[in-house]
Motif scaffolding. Structure first.
Motif, mmCIF file in Angstrom:
data_model
loop_
_atom_site.group_PDB
_atom_site.id
_atom_site.type_symbol
_atom_site.label_atom_id
_atom_site.label_comp_id
_atom_site.label_asym_id
_atom_site.label_seq_id
_atom_site.Cartn_x
_atom_site.Cartn_y
_atom_site.Cartn_z
ATOM 1 N N ALA A 154 -8.781 7.984 -40.063
ATOM 2 C CA ALA A 154 -9.600 6.814 -39.719
ATOM 3 C C ALA A 154 -10.409 7.156 -38.467
ATOM 4 O O ALA A 154 -9.839 7.239 -37.370
ATOM 5 C CB ALA A 154 -8.711 5.602 -39.470
ATOM 6 N N PRO A 155 -11.731 7.364 -38.586
ATOM 7 C CA PRO A 155 -12.522 7.886 -37.466
ATOM 8 C C PRO A 155 -12.451 7.079 -36.178
ATOM 9 O O PRO A 155 -12.210 7.643 -35.102
ATOM 10 C CB PRO A 155 -13.946 7.924 -38.034
ATOM 11 N N VAL A 156 -12.664 5.781 -36.245
ATOM 12 C CA VAL A 156 -12.721 4.971 -35.027
ATOM 13 C C VAL A 156 -11.348 4.914 -34.353
ATOM 14 O O VAL A 156 -11.214 5.135 -33.137
ATOM 15 C CB VAL A 156 -13.243 3.556 -35.326
ATOM 16 N N GLN A 157 -10.321 4.622 -35.131
ATOM 17 C CA GLN A 157 -8.965 4.529 -34.576
ATOM 18 C C GLN A 157 -8.518 5.878 -34.011
ATOM 19 O O GLN A 157 -7.935 5.953 -32.919
ATOM 20 C CB GLN A 157 -7.989 4.070 -35.651
ATOM 21 N N THR A 158 -8.800 6.951 -34.725
ATOM 22 C CA THR A 158 -8.393 8.283 -34.266
ATOM 23 C C THR A 158 -9.146 8.688 -33.015
ATOM 24 O O THR A 158 -8.563 9.249 -32.080
ATOM 25 C CB THR A 158 -8.618 9.319 -35.380
ATOM 26 N N ALA A 159 -10.442 8.394 -32.973
ATOM 27 C CA ALA A 159 -11.239 8.726 -31.783
ATOM 28 C C ALA A 159 -10.700 8.005 -30.556
ATOM 29 O O ALA A 159 -10.559 8.603 -29.479
ATOM 30 C CB ALA A 159 -12.697 8.353 -32.012
ATOM 31 N N THR A 160 -10.379 6.738 -30.702
ATOM 32 C CA THR A 160 -9.845 5.961 -29.585
ATOM 33 C C THR A 160 -8.495 6.513 -29.137
ATOM 34 O O THR A 160 -8.238 6.683 -27.943
ATOM 35 C CB THR A 160 -9.698 4.485 -29.985
#
Length: 199
Positions: A154-160
């Protein structure tokens, strides 16, 4: 603004970045800043209306420079999306492990210090963090598109989560004065960024 005034203002900000990275924002007085920059004390208010105005300018200047410094990592089109992120965190570790204080991240240095000190400065840092995590998420999406990263991420969750892990590792490494927190963060990062063949 004349070229001289612009150059002098940038020189004050560059000097301030180094001093602030060494000791923090509140520990650096205007007298020391201007003496180190070799700028007359009375001229400070030609460039900044207050120390907080200077602090905001310092952070904006740092964020602008930081965006340029992302060229070899998050902004490197020759790397896969996954490798962009791995290059970014590797550079983070190198920068935070450096003996050169001026190379270290002001966001890491100042986040806790100014959180309750200046809403304006806190806002600039918050926007910077949001911009970095958004760029990380873009790289993760790119990784999924170029096949270097599992589509299950999950891009957004992982980036955060990645940003929070590395921010925490920086604080812990500062406390312990060794690289173990960074080593742990790197293991976590690689686990969170599986390639399709690893899933």
């Amino acid at each position: 603004m004349s070229t001289y005034m612009s150059d002098t203002r940038l020189h004050i900000l560059d000097t301030g970045r180094t001093l602030t990275a060494q000791r923090g924002y509140t520990s650096v007085g205007l007298t020391e800043l201007l003496a180190t920059a070799q700028v007359p004390k009375g001229s400070f208010y030609h460039y900044f209306s207050s120390k907080e105005d200077y602090g905001c300018a310092l952070l904006r200047h740092y964020v602008e420079q930081y965006r340029i410094e992302l060229a070899p990592t998050l902004n490197n089109p020759s790397l896969t999306g996954r490798d962009q992120v791995l290059s970014y965190v590797t550079a983070w570790q190198d920068r935070q492990s450096s003996d050169m204080a001026g190379q270290k991240c002001l966001i890491v240095k100042l986040a806790a210090e100014i959180a309750d000190l200046s809403p304006a400065m806190r806002g600039i840092l918050q926007q910077a963090v949001e911009g970095i995590t958004a760029r990380l998420a873009d790289c993760l999406r790119k990784g999924q598109q170029d096949g270097s990263l599992s589509p299950d991420v999950a891009p957004v969750q992982t980036a955060t989560s990645l940003y929070q892990i590395w921010l925490g590792a920086s604080l812990m490494a500062h406390l312990s004065q060794d690289s173990t927190p960074f080593d742990t963060a790197m293991v976590q990062t690689r686990t969170m960024l599986p390639s399709p063949r690893q899933t």
